[in-house]
Design an enzyme around this catalytic site. Structure first.
Site, mmCIF file in Angstrom:
data_model
loop_
_atom_site.group_PDB
_atom_site.id
_atom_site.type_symbol
_atom_site.label_atom_id
_atom_site.label_comp_id
_atom_site.label_asym_id
_atom_site.label_seq_id
_atom_site.Cartn_x
_atom_site.Cartn_y
_atom_site.Cartn_z
ATOM 1 N N GLU A 1 22.853 70.632 56.122
ATOM 2 C CA GLU A 1 23.589 70.706 57.390
ATOM 3 C C GLU A 1 24.563 69.528 57.520
ATOM 4 O O GLU A 1 25.727 69.691 57.905
ATOM 5 C CB GLU A 1 22.617 70.671 58.578
ATOM 6 C CG GLU A 1 21.604 71.801 58.625
ATOM 7 C CD GLU A 1 20.312 71.516 57.851
ATOM 8 O OE1 GLU A 1 20.376 70.893 56.779
ATOM 9 O OE2 GLU A 1 19.247 71.949 58.319
ATOM 10 N N CYS B 1 15.695 70.394 60.168
ATOM 11 C CA CYS B 1 14.563 69.486 60.396
ATOM 12 C C CYS B 1 14.692 68.739 61.718
ATOM 13 O O CYS B 1 15.788 68.505 62.226
ATOM 14 C CB CYS B 1 14.411 68.518 59.228
ATOM 15 S SG CYS B 1 15.763 67.362 59.052
ATOM 16 N N ARG C 1 9.590 75.296 32.589
ATOM 17 C CA ARG C 1 9.189 73.882 32.675
ATOM 18 C C ARG C 1 10.130 73.134 33.611
ATOM 19 O O ARG C 1 9.710 72.257 34.368
ATOM 20 C CB ARG C 1 9.194 73.229 31.284
ATOM 21 C CG ARG C 1 8.078 73.740 30.389
ATOM 22 C CD ARG C 1 8.103 73.055 29.026
ATOM 23 N NE ARG C 1 7.003 73.520 28.185
ATOM 24 C CZ ARG C 1 6.750 73.079 26.970
ATOM 25 N NH1 ARG C 1 7.520 72.141 26.418
ATOM 26 N NH2 ARG C 1 5.735 73.556 26.278
ATOM 27 N N THR D 1 -6.264 71.705 23.941
ATOM 28 C CA THR D 1 -4.854 71.884 23.573
ATOM 29 C C THR D 1 -4.238 70.540 23.192
ATOM 30 O O THR D 1 -3.498 70.429 22.206
ATOM 31 C CB THR D 1 -4.071 72.546 24.732
ATOM 32 O OG1 THR D 1 -4.727 73.760 25.047
ATOM 33 C CG2 THR D 1 -2.631 72.821 24.366
ATOM 34 N N LEU E 1 5.059 68.607 25.530
ATOM 35 C CA LEU E 1 5.190 69.260 26.839
ATOM 36 C C LEU E 1 6.427 68.804 27.609
ATOM 37 O O LEU E 1 6.373 68.590 28.819
ATOM 38 C CB LEU E 1 3.917 69.050 27.679
ATOM 39 C CG LEU E 1 2.621 69.560 27.038
ATOM 40 C CD1 LEU E 1 1.433 69.276 27.951
ATOM 41 C CD2 LEU E 1 2.689 71.050 26.742
HETATM 42 C C1 AOF Z 1 16.819 70.471 56.354
HETATM 43 N N1 AOF Z 1 17.872 70.556 55.491
HETATM 44 O O1 AOF Z 1 18.750 70.372 53.460
HETATM 45 C C2 AOF Z 1 16.443 69.993 53.687
HETATM 46 C C3 AOF Z 1 15.350 69.955 54.594
HETATM 47 O O2 AOF Z 1 12.898 62.993 53.403
HETATM 48 P P1 AOF Z 1 13.938 63.928 53.923
HETATM 49 O O3 AOF Z 1 14.636 63.379 55.154
HETATM 50 O O4 AOF Z 1 14.947 64.385 52.893
HETATM 51 O O5 AOF Z 1 13.189 65.232 54.472
HETATM 52 C C4 AOF Z 1 12.576 66.129 53.591
HETATM 53 C C5 AOF Z 1 11.994 67.266 54.392
HETATM 54 O O6 AOF Z 1 13.020 67.870 55.186
HETATM 55 C C6 AOF Z 1 11.438 68.368 53.519
HETATM 56 O O7 AOF Z 1 10.057 68.204 53.265
HETATM 57 C C7 AOF Z 1 11.688 69.606 54.374
HETATM 58 O O8 AOF Z 1 10.706 69.742 55.377
HETATM 59 C C8 AOF Z 1 13.014 69.258 55.034
HETATM 60 N N2 AOF Z 1 14.126 69.667 54.152
HETATM 61 N N3 AOF Z 1 15.585 70.227 55.893
HETATM 62 O O9 AOF Z 1 17.013 70.610 57.571
HETATM 63 C C9 AOF Z 1 17.736 70.330 54.182
HETATM 64 N N4 AOF Z 1 16.280 69.718 52.371
HETATM 65 ZN ZN ZN Z 2 17.403 68.081 57.798
#
Ligand code: AOF
Ligand code: ZN
Length: 327
Positions: free
Chosen positions: A47, A75, A188, A200, A208
């Site tokens: 965003e 977030c 991987r 293994t 690996l």
């Molecule tokens: C979003 N937009 O592009 C992503 C999100 O440590 P940070 O601040 O990078 O937060 C990571 C967390 O934020 C991740 O675990 C997930 O919940 C969210 N990722 N959220 O709005 C994004 N990559």
């Molecule tokens: Zn975010």
């Protein structure tokens, strides 16, 4: 939203354990004004990247006439980055369209709630299944509190993994072709961890690593309850991190991987370890390479493939992918 998914995929090999996220800003007619994506773990979220690109473009359309489309709920928490919700609210964006919810307990619905409380129109669950499929590994970590588990093996036409070997002087049976070897290295790269059993490591002495695809080497994971693994083993090389557990209890191992935020593992053998994952129902996908020619008549039998609640897809003649239904 499809454009968001395409943008999100550009971060595929660089964002784990974070999700892949893409965002587009559109005007009232739906024309794209700016795009962005989460490029690297710890760096700007999709965003923010999109909004920064919009401001760099010099476009004069006000935010109050714009809709932000994003494949994951924005977030609402402080992590490596400030909350995306705060940025969206501060800019005065009119509407937000979201693909699927973020199960991270620090977000989990609170992002959408925060936007709505600020008077922003929110539409959610758009192309939800496709959005969930893209981030199946990230979602699994939070929803099942364990990594997404892919089991993988290669078997002869008559159903064996290998000949019976008791020491490392006998070379393992080679079933993979150059093409399937590359597919396995892609797997991987897509998974954060790769796991094999003690036998293994002792018999095959594998590295690996991911040497036939782009992206990272996975973290190597093994079990050594009786100190059988030599300190000279190639799995302990400095080329990639390695975790050696002194327990074979899968729930204990998976709980520790969850704590380390390893969102996905590829289990490549041997037969006992694969069978114990299957017996415990601890798998999300199984990839099986079936040789069209090799017959050995006796050896280490391939694990029993679960037949209930699974669906199978054939990638080509001899590469079978089994997925649990409802995923
Ligand atoms: C979003 N937009 O592009 C992503 C999100 O440590 P940070 O601040 O990078 O937060 C990571 C967390 O934020 C991740 O675990 C997930 O919940 C969210 N990722 N959220 O709005 C994004 N990559
Ligand atoms: Zn975010």
């Amino acid at each position: 939203m499809r454009r968001c998914l395409d943008l999100a995929r550009l971060g595929k090999y660089d964002v784990a354990p974070n999700p892949m996220v893409g965002a587009v800003l559109v005007d009232e007619s739906g024309t794209i004004l700016a795009e962005g994506w989460h490029k690297k773990f710890g760096e700007a979220h999709a965003e923010r990247d999109c909004i920064q690109n919009f401001e760099k473009s010099g476009c004069s359309i006000p935010y109050s006439a714009c809709t932000l489309v994003v494949n994951l709920e924005p977030c609402s928490h402080w992590g490596h980055n400030p909350p995306c919700c705060d940025l969206i609210i501060e800019k005065g964006i009119k509407k937000v369209i979201v693909g699927c919810l973020d199960p991270n307990p620090l977000v989990a619905g609170q992002g959408l709630q925060k936007l709505q409380e600020a008077g922003i129109e929110v539409e959610s669950n758009v192309l939800e299944q496709e959005c969930k499929e893209l981030n199946k590994r990230f979602l699994c970590l939070y929803e099942k509190k364990r990594p997404y588990i892919t089991l993988k093996w290669a078997q002869t036409k008559d159903g064996f993994l290998d000949t019976i070997r008791t020491d490392s002087t006998h070379q393992p049976l080679v079933i993979s072709t150059p093409l399937t070897k590359q597919l396995v290295h892609k797997l991987r790269a897509e998974n954060m961890g790769i796991m094999v059993g003690t036998n293994t490591v002792v018999l095959d002495n594998p590295r690996l690593l991911n040497t036939h695809w782009c992206g990272h080497h996975p973290t190597r994971i093994t079990v050594d309850c009786h100190h059988r693994i030599s300190s000279q083993s190639r799995i302990l090389s400095s080329e990639a991190p390695t975790i050696v557990y002194q327990t074979s209890d899968l729930p204990t191992i998976l709980a520790d991987l969850y704590d380390r935020k390893i969102h996905s593992i590829l289990v490549e053998g041997g037969s006992r370890l694969l069978q114990s994952f299957i017996q415990a129902g601890l798998y999300d996908e199984i990839h099986i390479e079936e040789s069209q020619q090799t017959l050995i008549q006796s050896g280490v039998p391939a694990p029993n493939i679960p037949l209930e609640n699974v669906s199978a897809t054939r990638l080509d003649g001899n590469y079978l992918i089994i997925s649990k239904n409802g995923q």
